[in-house]
Design an enzyme around this catalytic site. Structure first.
Site, mmCIF file in Angstrom:
data_model
loop_
_atom_site.group_PDB
_atom_site.id
_atom_site.type_symbol
_atom_site.label_atom_id
_atom_site.label_comp_id
_atom_site.label_asym_id
_atom_site.label_seq_id
_atom_site.Cartn_x
_atom_site.Cartn_y
_atom_site.Cartn_z
ATOM 1 N N GLY A 1 0.811 -1.220 0.000
ATOM 2 C CA GLY A 1 0.000 0.000 0.000
ATOM 3 C C GLY A 1 0.842 1.268 0.000
ATOM 4 C CB THR A 2 4.323 1.860 -1.250
ATOM 5 O OG1 THR A 2 4.545 0.471 -1.063
ATOM 6 C CG2 THR A 2 5.479 2.681 -0.794
ATOM 7 C CE LYS B 1 7.956 2.705 -3.833
ATOM 8 N NZ LYS B 1 7.202 2.357 -5.054
ATOM 9 C CG HIS C 1 9.644 -1.002 -1.459
ATOM 10 N ND1 HIS C 1 8.411 -0.842 -0.893
ATOM 11 C CD2 HIS C 1 9.457 -0.900 -2.804
ATOM 12 C CE1 HIS C 1 7.505 -0.639 -1.844
ATOM 13 N NE2 HIS C 1 8.114 -0.657 -3.002
ATOM 14 C CE1 TYR D 1 -3.824 -1.791 -0.045
ATOM 15 C CE2 TYR D 1 -5.429 -3.384 0.775
ATOM 16 C CZ TYR D 1 -4.945 -2.588 -0.244
ATOM 17 O OH TYR D 1 -5.587 -2.583 -1.474
ATOM 18 N NE ARG E 1 -3.340 -7.968 -7.799
ATOM 19 C CZ ARG E 1 -3.917 -8.924 -7.081
ATOM 20 N NH1 ARG E 1 -4.461 -9.949 -7.683
ATOM 21 N NH2 ARG E 1 -3.932 -8.874 -5.751
HETATM 22 S S1 PPS Z 1 4.798 -1.025 -4.817
HETATM 23 O O1 PPS Z 1 5.027 -1.326 -6.241
HETATM 24 O O2 PPS Z 1 5.545 -1.965 -3.955
HETATM 25 O O3 PPS Z 1 5.078 0.364 -4.456
HETATM 26 O O4 PPS Z 1 3.256 -1.326 -4.611
HETATM 27 P P1 PPS Z 1 2.321 -0.730 -3.456
HETATM 28 O O5 PPS Z 1 1.891 0.612 -3.856
HETATM 29 O O6 PPS Z 1 2.970 -0.911 -2.142
HETATM 30 O O7 PPS Z 1 1.112 -1.739 -3.499
HETATM 31 C C1 PPS Z 1 0.287 -1.896 -4.633
HETATM 32 C C2 PPS Z 1 -1.023 -2.449 -4.135
HETATM 33 O O8 PPS Z 1 -1.785 -1.388 -3.517
HETATM 34 C C3 PPS Z 1 -3.019 -1.275 -4.193
HETATM 35 N N1 PPS Z 1 -3.486 0.108 -4.162
HETATM 36 C C4 PPS Z 1 -4.601 0.500 -3.534
HETATM 37 N N2 PPS Z 1 -5.480 -0.185 -2.783
HETATM 38 C C5 PPS Z 1 -6.536 0.502 -2.286
HETATM 39 N N3 PPS Z 1 -6.746 1.830 -2.499
HETATM 40 C C6 PPS Z 1 -5.889 2.561 -3.242
HETATM 41 N N4 PPS Z 1 -6.099 3.844 -3.452
HETATM 42 C C7 PPS Z 1 -4.746 1.889 -3.786
HETATM 43 N N5 PPS Z 1 -3.706 2.276 -4.570
HETATM 44 C C8 PPS Z 1 -2.964 1.193 -4.780
HETATM 45 C C9 PPS Z 1 -2.722 -1.763 -5.590
HETATM 46 O O9 PPS Z 1 -3.915 -2.038 -6.302
HETATM 47 C C10 PPS Z 1 -1.884 -2.988 -5.274
HETATM 48 O O10 PPS Z 1 -2.647 -4.042 -4.692
HETATM 49 P P2 PPS Z 1 -3.352 -5.203 -5.529
HETATM 50 O O11 PPS Z 1 -3.815 -6.191 -4.506
HETATM 51 O O12 PPS Z 1 -2.333 -5.774 -6.455
HETATM 52 O O13 PPS Z 1 -4.506 -4.558 -6.238
#
Ligand code: PPS
Length: 282
Positions: free
Chosen positions: A7-8, A89, A91, A175, A244
């Site tokens: 959720g970064t 950001k 990781h 998250y 996704r």
């Molecule tokens: S990264 O590439 O490591 O920086 O990815 P990161 O942003 O940590 O995680 C990506 C997942 O977060 C979901 N995401 C969200 N979920 C809910 N609300 C909002 N606004 C949102 N924005 C990004 C994103 O869809 C990825 O999760 P999955 O399960 O693959 O959908």
């Protein structure tokens, strides 16, 4: 600070917006998130992908520093040229950051249940062309529970952060809690960051940063014009883009019983010793 796929990007957008765009009228709010909130350790990834001098990050750096030398670290220079207050950001786990991090910066650590993380991470590794993972889901779960994925081990990453959760400069965020009640979590962030936003501002930011809203601006916010060359178009069409599913607990439709029990055993061993539990993890 997060292990990947926890959720970064969501948190970056929430925090950047709370601090810089509380009335949703900032002229640069549509710029890629990596331009507004740099990913400080991404030089390592650019090196691995050999895209150093042609990637989006270098384009962004050239806008800020026209004669920048990519060999000096693209993300590092971009971070150095980001105006205060900076939302950075990473990781990387605590042990790879400066030891005085919590004395010099506010840290938000985002955690997510491992079953959604592994599926999101697998998708990421298939979607991003320079990674190009072609193995199976079962194999990927094995890599995850055997601590063979980049930025891992997953539990070690958490083990370094969780004990620090009560430090005044640390905010620990799940998250799953953000999904359940984004405004309540944003109120906690408001207190932590000292942004003093009104109920109405928080309400609007919660909507603006919802999955559905952020997904609408995926192309501009993430990769701009480079997106087509950066992402595997077949994976994109079949399984979705960077945004996704954006759900908590969606692993239930996808992980096999064998994969689930592998992760359960691994989670039980680690979460008990750490004293942490995740919603939707079983
Ligand atoms: S990264 O590439 O490591 O920086 O990815 P990161 O942003 O940590 O995680 C990506 C997942 O977060 C979901 N995401 C969200 N979920 C809910 N609300 C909002 N606004 C949102 N924005 C990004 C994103 O869809 C990825 O999760 P999955 O399960 O693959 O959908």
């Amino acid at each position: 600070m997060t292990y990947p796929k926890c959720g970064t990007t969501w948190t970056q957008e929430v925090v950047w917006t709370m601090r810089n765009n509380p009335n949703l009228d900032h002229p640069k709010a549509g710029a890629p998130i990596s331009a507004r909130s740099p990913f400080i350790d991404s030089d390592m990834l650019m090196e691995m992908g050999k895209e150093k001098s042609k990637g989006l990050m270098f384009e962004l750096l050239k806008d800020a520093v026209p004669d920048a030398d990519p060999n000096e670290g693209i993300a590092l220079q971009l971070t150095a040229h980001t105006p205060d207050p900076r939302t950075i950001k990473t990781h990387l786990p605590f042990s790879l950051m400066t030891p005085d991090l919590l004395d010099t910066a506010k840290v938000i650590y985002v955690a997510r249940n491992p079953k959604d993380v592994v599926l999101s991470f697998l998708h990421h590794c298939r979607l991003i062309k320079t990674i190009g993972y072609v193995g199976s889901l079962d194999q990927y779960v094995d890599y995850f529970v055997n601590d063979l994925l980049i930025y891992g081990p997953y539990w070690e990453h958490l083990r370094e952060a969780w004990p620090q959760r009560d430090h005044p400069n640390m905010h620990f965020l799940f998250y799953e809690d953000m999904k359940a009640d984004p405004k309540a979590e944003m109120k906690k962030l408001d207190r932590f960051l000292g942004t003093n936003l009104t109920e109405e501002q928080l309400e609007k930011i919660a909507h603006y940063t919802s999955f559905e809203e952020m997904k609408k601006h995926e192309k501009e916010a993430l990769q701009g014009k480079n997106m087509d060359t950066f992402l595997d178009q077949e994976v994109l069409k079949k399984d979705g883009g960077f945004y996704r599913k954006g759900q908590a607990g969606s692993w239930k439709d996808r992980l096999t019983d064998t994969d689930q029990s592998k992760i359960d055993i691994w989670t039980k061993e680690n979460s008990l010793t750490l004293g942490i539990s995740f919603k939707y993890s079983i």
